[in-house]
Each structure stands twice: as structure tokens, then as C-alpha cells.
Design an enzyme around this catalytic site. Sequence first.
Site, PDB file in Angstrom:
ATOM      1  CG  HIS A 460      -3.047   5.586   3.328  1.00  0.00           C
ATOM      2  ND1 HIS A 460      -3.660   4.756   2.415  1.00  0.00           N
ATOM      3  CD2 HIS A 460      -2.114   4.832   3.958  1.00  0.00           C
ATOM      4  CE1 HIS A 460      -3.104   3.552   2.470  1.00  0.00           C
ATOM      5  NE2 HIS A 460      -2.168   3.564   3.400  1.00  0.00           N
ATOM      6  CB  CYS A 479       0.534   3.232   6.068  1.00  0.00           C
ATOM      7  SG  CYS A 479       2.094   4.094   5.760  1.00  0.00           S
TER       8      CYS A 479
END
Length: 563
Positions: A460, A479
Amino acid sequence: MRRGSVVAVWIGVQLISWATLPGAAQDGAGLVEEVRERVRTRIEAGEVPGALSADGEPLRARVALSSFYERRAFEPAWIGADGPMPHLDELTTALEAGDLDGLRPGHYHGARIAEALEETRARASAGLPAEPGALADLELLSTDAFLLFASHLSLGRVDPESLDAKWVANRREFDAAAALERGLAEGVRATLAALRPRQALYEGLRTAYERYRALADAGGWPTVPDGPSLEPGARDPRAAAIRRRLAVTGEISAGELSVAGGSDLYDATLERAVRTFQQRHGLGADGVVGPATLAALNVSAADRARTLWLNLERWRWLPADLGRLHVIVNAANFELDVVEDGEEVFTSRVMVGRPFRRTPVFSDRISYLVVSPYWNVPHSLAVQDQVPAQKRDTGYFARVGMRVFQGWGDEAAEIDPATIDWGRLEASRFPYRLRQDPGPLNFLGAVKIMFPNRFNVYLHDTPLREGYQRARRDFSSGCIRVERALELAEFLLRPVPGWDMARMRRAVDARREETVRLASEVPVHLLYMTAWVARDGTVHFREDIYERDGPLETALHGGPPAG
């Protein structure tokens, strides 16, 4: 019974007894049959777990070994009518060569097979009869060696999940017994060589491991004495030591070393070499020999070879086929690469998980992406990060667009944060769900790139851009934050009609979440490689930020697991 008949029977019994004694003369067919029966008896007796052994050494590939012999009615694979067959020499040669893959011959009965082979041939040269028991031992040891070695060459010796719950190996279907049958028919060495990873990057690692082992055996490189940071243009006796050190690993050429001699000047040539060294080791390439660069210069050749050895094993945990087009993220290198037809076509700096929130290692397939996403905050991050921030500053949620819900789905009731007594809430009793609206402060940034997995991690964007300028970028909660996330999304959406950078920016500006499926799924591989060889042959090393090297080394030094 007449006396002559009694004598005849006695002589017959003695002949039978003599023929079955160890060392008794036998024809070739009889020898093979004797070995076959001894192998069959040993395997059937070894059905009790742990009971199967040969020449005092345990046979570890018990399941595959039994399957192999049962398929061929226990016919020997390595022993023929004239004794050991030529492909047994191929096996011993392959086991020795396996040392370059980081697989120790001693883990595969290497020494005992070579000794037994020599002893058997010595007996034959001396005109002594073969010993069926010794040949049965050699037969079983050789089969066990091939089966284990083939499996480890193809799949790796260690199960990474036994060391780290956040590391998933891509175990392929592999039939070691079938591989042995193929080897006997097509050539043992060629069959084994075809089992190692076929990617050029694995071969590069293998070559580098051989080189660094040779450097270590030759005495390695000189150490650079401690001292203050050394900058270009300065004069310091250590400049000559740095030149000699970098000449061993090739950053300084022999000609450049000869021209400089013992000069104490930190000149432009040495600065260029230091910057190259810093780039190869993931250090800030500023040309200054500070504490981190000095420490990296003084890591021994033996330790560098050890790191290459560990990463050869890690490469064997990867899928056999990474994909014609695929995405690779090396958490230890803080970088993402897109590879198409063997060439890197896109690269970006990334941030990965902190040491206590390590980014996992696994392979999957990117199937869709979300432009201008909401962030549905995982419970653990809500109670560990977001709620404490709200407790410190009651205006925090309003400022970053964080909303509070009770329940799930369309029926979930939104709660005004001002009505909640945050001071009374505890992590074990948090009945709310947090969701951050799309916008410039959303922690997922403009886009998230999805490959649904059990770890709930993805790629992301992020509004927190300053961290990308650091050499070490382990700041996330697991992440992967991608510096060029929108450009990566545009690249992945090339085959999808109507989606280009302009349309994505319009969706971001509108703060309207849109989900877009890829035209076809793209493999993604999250790796943790502390050493690798680039496509140009440059050897790279990185800091073991998650301290994963030590447990792997311990496991590799142990005996091979049973199969």
C-alpha cells in the site's frame, strides 16, 4: 540307507552351508539375489519406526526408500552382477559437488559410501569374493543418500515454519523415488543437477558462495583499524588499509591499488570504491567510512560465506516457477522489484514491519487493488496504536478521519468519539471497530494492492513519506509501504481498459473507494534474503534485521530430518 547315500547327503549339506557363508563364491545372478533378499528383509524389519539402518548409520528417507524398493520388487539399484555399478560413482561425485549448494556430503553418508566402495573394489582386485551383507549396506546407504539429497536440493533441508511461524515455504509436489528411477535410467548426476533451482539468481548465489569460501580459505582480507570517521580528501594511514581490503572484493582494481601504493590520501578513486561497497551492503552511500561502514568492512570472509550458505537454503524454499511477470519484495533489502521475462522493469523503495511486527515471508498472487481505500483498522493495531493516540489527544480521530463503529456490516452503528470515555477502555475490553476515511491522511494512502492471505498483509501507499529516505526502513506494522505505489498500480493495470494514472488520480481526489480487478493474477513473492547476487553479478549483503539467520544456521548444522 546305504553308507554311500549318507555320505552324499552329508556332502550336499556342507556345500549348501558353505555357499551361504559370508564371502562364499557366488555367480553374478546369485549375488544380486542375495543382496535383494537382504534389502527386503532389512526394510521389512525396519517397519518399526527408527529401526532402519545400514552399516551403523540410520536411514532417514524411510518412507521414500520403502516406496522405491517396493515399486521394483526390491531389485538392487546400485549393485549388479559384477558388484557396484558405474552410476554409484556418479552419486559420490554429485554428493561432493553438493557442497557448493551448501549441502554437506556428511549428511548423506558421503564418507561411508566412498569407504565402502573402495573396500568392495579392493576385495575384488585381491580376488576375494564379494560380501553380500556389505553390498546390501552399500545399496541401502546409496539409495538413502540419493533420496535425501534430491529432496533437499529441490525443496531445502529445513522446514522454515519450524523456525518462524511467519515464514511459509512453497512446498512443491516431489516424488524422490520417481526421481531416483529417472536417475538410474537417464544419469544420476544430470538428474540431480536438474533438481536444483533453475533461476539464474540461484546460480549466482552458488558461484558467490564458492568464491567467498575460497577467499576465506586463503585467509580472507585485512582488517581496517578503528578510528574516527574518514571522509574524502582526508589523510589517514587507514586509507591504505581500506584500499587493500577493497582490492580483495573487487571494488579497487589491481591497477588502482598499484598506482596508489601505500598513500594515506582518501582520494576520489577510493571514494568511488567505498560508495560501491556501501551500496552492496545496504548502507548510506555517502562515501564516509563511519562506524557502520567500518563494521561492514571488517566482517570476515568466512562470515560472508556463511550468509551466502544460509540464503542458498532460502532460495530452495521458493516456487520452482516465479512467474513470467512477478513482483518480489525483499524485506531485508527494503525494496520491491517487478520482473518481466527475466528483466527488472520496475523498482521501488519500501518500508517493512518493525522487528516486533515482522513482515511475513510467503508467495501469493495479486488479484485486485483498491484505489482511495478505507482503512479498516485491525483490532490489534486499534488497541495498540490508535486508541493510545486518541487517549493522548481527544481530537486525534477527528483530525485523521478515524470513525468509530459498534458492530459490522451496513447495520453497524457509528459512535461519536466524544461520547466514549477512552480512559476507561482497555485492550482486552474494546467493543468498537475503527475505520479511517479515504483522504490525504489515510494510513493506506492512495492505493492498496491485494493478495488475500492468512497474515492479512498487502502492499500500500502511505502519506508518511520521510521514512523512504533512510537506509534502514523497518517502520510498518507488517504490511509493505511502497514509495511508488500509484505507479506500481498503473503498471499492474496496463491490460485493464480505461485505467491509467489520470483516472486513478481522479478517484483519489474524489476520496471515493474503487476496487479494480487485474486482467490476470500476478505472482508476488515476499522474501527475506540477507545475501543475493544481482543480475549483473554483483554480490549484495544486508543486515539480519529480524535475526532469522541464527536459528537457520543452527538447524542446518543439525542432522537432516527424517523423510
